[in-house]
Enzyme design. Structure first.
Site, short mmCIF file in Angstrom:
data_model
loop_
_atom_site.label_atom_id
_atom_site.label_comp_id
_atom_site.label_asym_id
_atom_site.label_seq_id
_atom_site.Cartn_x
_atom_site.Cartn_y
_atom_site.Cartn_z
N GLU B 281 0.84 -1.20 0.00
CA GLU B 281 0.00 0.00 0.00
C GLU B 281 0.88 1.25 0.00
OE1 GLU B 281 -2.64 0.44 3.34
OE2 GLU B 281 -3.45 2.33 2.57
N GLU B 371 -17.91 -3.03 11.20
CA GLU B 371 -17.37 -3.41 9.88
C GLU B 371 -16.45 -4.64 9.95
OE1 GLU B 371 -16.87 -0.64 11.55
OE2 GLU B 371 -14.77 0.02 11.51
N CYS B 520 3.05 -2.03 21.93
CA CYS B 520 2.13 -3.02 22.51
C CYS B 520 2.70 -3.69 23.75
CB CYS B 520 1.80 -4.07 21.47
SG CYS B 520 1.28 -3.35 19.90
#
Lengths: 193, 590
Positions: B281, B371, B520
């Site tokens: 991308e 979604e 994280c």
């Protein structure tokens, strides 16, 4: 009607520089008021510590702090909404419910308390038919309590808007309240004429 | 340097040091409660009071700076008595219910009471009002347990610059919460859970979903599978007394298998998949901008961190086009598990039950976004935090330390080192560069051990620039281009990067953001309490895992290659678009 000069306010810092209510006394539409708030915000946007003064001005304009105004303030001053709400909730001066045209505040500071402030409050509740924090059905009066207005020598005192009424006795209340009602009536008639 | 004595022990510290830190330097521990390392001390709780000779009042050690010749006594009778009184008063209001509290055995107030030897509370009176706010998927607020230390307020405002929480009302009526004590659902909360991570008591917790997982495992009618995020393996051990930074990948797999999961898979697999999509991308955006001269949103921001996504939706909705459209690895895993993997098994999507173990509370929010149902049903069914998995393993009577090391299952269990480093700040960037550079030049990233050293460590915003040379013919437009990248962790730091981009001060092509400090590994679902030292230890473990792997670039993962060959086609292809990419929703913040 006694119109003592404003005395220095008591323990609530929020009252210290309270802006006066709109002098013309005319009700304005909410859109007009919000437009005015935008002007105020433009003035204060880069002023450090602007939140409390802006809240005071807003409350003076609207008579209370509506949610739409608070959200606008939060965005304009780039303060989290939680903080704006926290400040509003912290100071008893600020209110988020609409108030009557006149705010009646009974002093329950030590001096006023021992000289009959509590009885004055009870009589006011009875005369207005409302509890502390409430507003009369005709939107004329709201009732609140304060902790010392700095006029202990005149105890017991009540404040109606910016007027201090000294040595108040329950029996005097009807006349004091009527004075404000008459003023309103005159004002309305003057406008009609 | 300032010279002073603490309990008659001389100590020299730089000017501006607090009594708390000066004492720590000579091995004297002063108890604290509201203090959070790295944040401005507010001196609110008074648990750290000490006696300073010549001062009339006790001083709060966390916020009082040292002075020349100061004589501090941390354990004088007066200091001990005051500290005890403060904690007793807290206990007298605290609606604790220790036996059934989420923080039983892990509560700082409990430890403090024990440390101070409190065996009796001399005060009785009104207790803090109970109110449980279960309005959000990730975070539960239990206000009866709140001791108003305001750590959550500090971290939400200062570190994350979200400001969802603030003291409301006054005095005994004070509630730490959203504006006007509304539910958390009704305000701009990004669900990152940093408030949960710093809460000393059981007032802020993740939504406990352990029973939902037990129920799925007990039912046996579905095929119940589990994925574990890259950051779990470097922290789960702490739930069982291992020192921070202990890698427990193999034991974690063994424990999950013993809990009864039908297959033990790895979010890392999906992290490799994310790199395939996200790397392509980025290259596609660069081509559209540089060759086709299209008006493409650059820089591209990473999209793995659901707290960061929600933050953008609230606070920078005009920049949503800059977010990569790639789903997070958790959601890519769910979508692939309920389609590709389900087909291999001959099962329907709804017969697969996907459990995620995440270091994150926002992942609980993410999985129920409307979604996130590319498979036709919810792609990820339940998300557990690292802490919840620790509790589940303990509840199952598994002796964690005695477990053998086991391997993840195929086909969604194989991953490369590039996926491991998704766990820490800078890792997604490095993983993407490892693949993108090789795609463009046909050569490996020309860096020591493939590490982008400039994006290492815990500095809030890190930058790197990589000049692309000797490209393959297809990527000629990138010849000589300096690829500018930035890495931010903690949403306050993300705001700094965004401001620099908006003002034109900085021009980047690619920006990695992780919502939590350290990435994280420091997430809102990790074992408490996370300091920078612990963050660094966990990061070191993650890099060790990466370097220990034979395959360290996502595109080398043979299972990923097979997934594209058998099912997806090519990165950014039609099936990828449907299953692996998503869209974002602008949200009103006030």
């Amino acid at each position: 009607m006694s119109n003592e000069p404003s005395t220095s306010p008591g323990d609530d810092p929020a009252t210290a520089t309270a802006a006066p209510a709109c002098p013309c006394g005319q009700a304005r539409s909410e859109e007009e008021l919000l437009a005015r708030l935008d002007e105020v915000l433009a003035e204060y946007v880069h002023v450090p510590g602007a939140l409390i003064p802006v809240l005071q001005i807003t409350q003076a304009m609207f008579g209370y702090l509506p949610e739409t105004a608070l959200r606008k303030i939060s965005k304009a001053l780039d303060k989290p909404y939680s903080e704006v709400a926290g400040v509003v909730g912290f100071y008893s001066f600020f209110t988020t419910v609409p108030r009557g045209k006149h705010l009646v505040r009974v002093c329950l500071g030590t001096a006023c308390y021992v000289r009959g402030g509590k009885e004055v409050l009870a009589a006011l509740k009875h005369a207005l038919g409302i509890e502390v924090g409430e507003t009369t059905g005709d939107r004329m009066f709201s009732l609140d309590v304060g902790r010392c207005f700095g006029a202990c020598g005149l105890a017991p005192v009540i404040m109606i808007d910016d007027d201090v009424h000294q040595r108040v006795r329950p029996a005097k209340l009807a006349r004091i309240l009527d004075g404000y009602r008459r003023d309103e009536a005159r004002h309305d008639n003057g406008e009609d004429a | 340097m300032i010279s002073l004595t603490v309990n008659n022990i001389p100590v020299q510290v730089p000017e501006g040091t607090t009594i708390l830190h000066a004492a720590a330097q000579v091995g004297i521990h002063i108890p604290t409660l509201c203090h959070v390392e790295g944040l401005q001390s507010i001196g609110a709780c008074r648990v750290c009071v000490v006696e300073v000779e010549g001062m009339q009042n006790l001083a709060a050690a966390c916020s009082m700076p040292v002075r020349e010749g100061m004589k501090v006594r941390t354990n004088s009778a007066r200091a001990r008595r005051a500290r005890r009184t403060v904690v007793e008063l807290l206990l007298s209001e605290h609606n604790g219910e220790c036996q059934t509290c989420d923080r039983n055995d892990d509560c700082e107030l409990q430890s403090l009471a024990s440390e101070l030897g409190i065996r009796y509370v001399h005060y009785t009176g009104e207790r803090t009002k109970q109110r449980v706010d279960m309005s959000t998927p990730g975070i539960v607020r239990n206000m009866g347990k709140c001791i108003k230390c305001r750590r959550c307020v500090s971290v939400c405002r200062e570190v994350q610059q979200v400001g969802a929480l603030f003291p409301q009302n006054r005095g005994f009526e004070t509630v730490i919460g959203p504006a006007f004590n509304t539910d958390l659902r009704d305000v701009a909360c990004v669900q990152c859970g940093q408030c949960v991570a710093v809460c000393p008591v059981g007032a802020l917790t993740e939504r406990d979903q352990i029973d939902e997982v037990w129920k799925a495992l007990d039912a046996r009618d579905n095929h119940v599978i589990v994925q574990t995020a890259p950051a779990i393996r470097a922290a789960l051990g702490e739930c069982f007394g291992c020192p921070p930074g202990t890698l427990v990948t193999g034991k974690m797999v063994a424990a999950l298998r013993r809990l009864g999961f039908d297959a033990v898979f790895d979010t890392n697999f999906a992290a490799d998949l994310t790199i395939m999509e996200e790397g392509n991308e980025l290259l596609s955006r660069l081509r559209r901008a540089l060759v086709d001269k299209e008006d493409v949103a650059l820089p591209m921001f990473t999209s793995c961190s659901p707290g960061w996504i929600k933050f953008m939706e609230y606070f920078h909705p005009d920049m949503l086009p800059n977010l990569s459209t790639c789903k997070s690895p958790q959601q890519m895993f769910g979508a692939v598990a309920k389609t590709y993997y389900a087909q291999k098994l001959g099962r329907r999507p709804r017969e697969i039950f996907v459990v995620s173990v995440m270091p994150c509370t926002a992942k609980k929010f993410e999985c129920q976004r409307p979604e996130m149902d590319a498979s036709g049903v919810r792609d990820v069914d339940v998300v557990l935090t690292t802490r919840e998995l620790g509790k589940m393993i303990r509840a199952a009577g598994i002796d964690f330390e005695a477990l053998p090391n086991e391997e993840m299952d195929a086909p969604l269990g194989l991953s490369t080192g590039a996926a491991d480093i998704f766990a820490n700040t800078g890792g997604v960037m490095e993983a993407a560069l490892r693949t993108a550079y090789e795609v463009v030049t046909g050569r490996g990233l020309p860096m020591e051990k493939l590490h982008v050293a400039a994006v290492f460590g815990l500095e809030g915003v890190k930058e790197a620039s990589l000049t692309i040379e000797k490209t393959l013919p297809h990527w000629k437009f990138l010849e000589g281009v300096s690829l500018n990248v930035a890495v931010a962790h903690g949403l306050g730091n993300a705001n700094r990067v965004i401001e620099a981009i908006r003002s034109g001060e900085k021009t980047y092509h690619f920006v990695e953001v992780m919502a939590c400090p350290g990435g994280c590994i420091g997430g809102g679902g990790q074992p408490r309490f996370t300091t920078n030292e612990i963050r660094m230890a966990r990061i070191a473990a993650i890099y060790a895992e990466d370097e220990g792997k034979r395959l360290r670039k996502s595109h080398e993962n043979p299972q990923i290659q097979e997934l594209y060959k058998e099912f997806l086609g090519v990165p950014l292809g039609e099936r990828s678009h449907h299953l692996l990419h998503t869209e974002y929703t602008p949200r009103d913040r006030a």
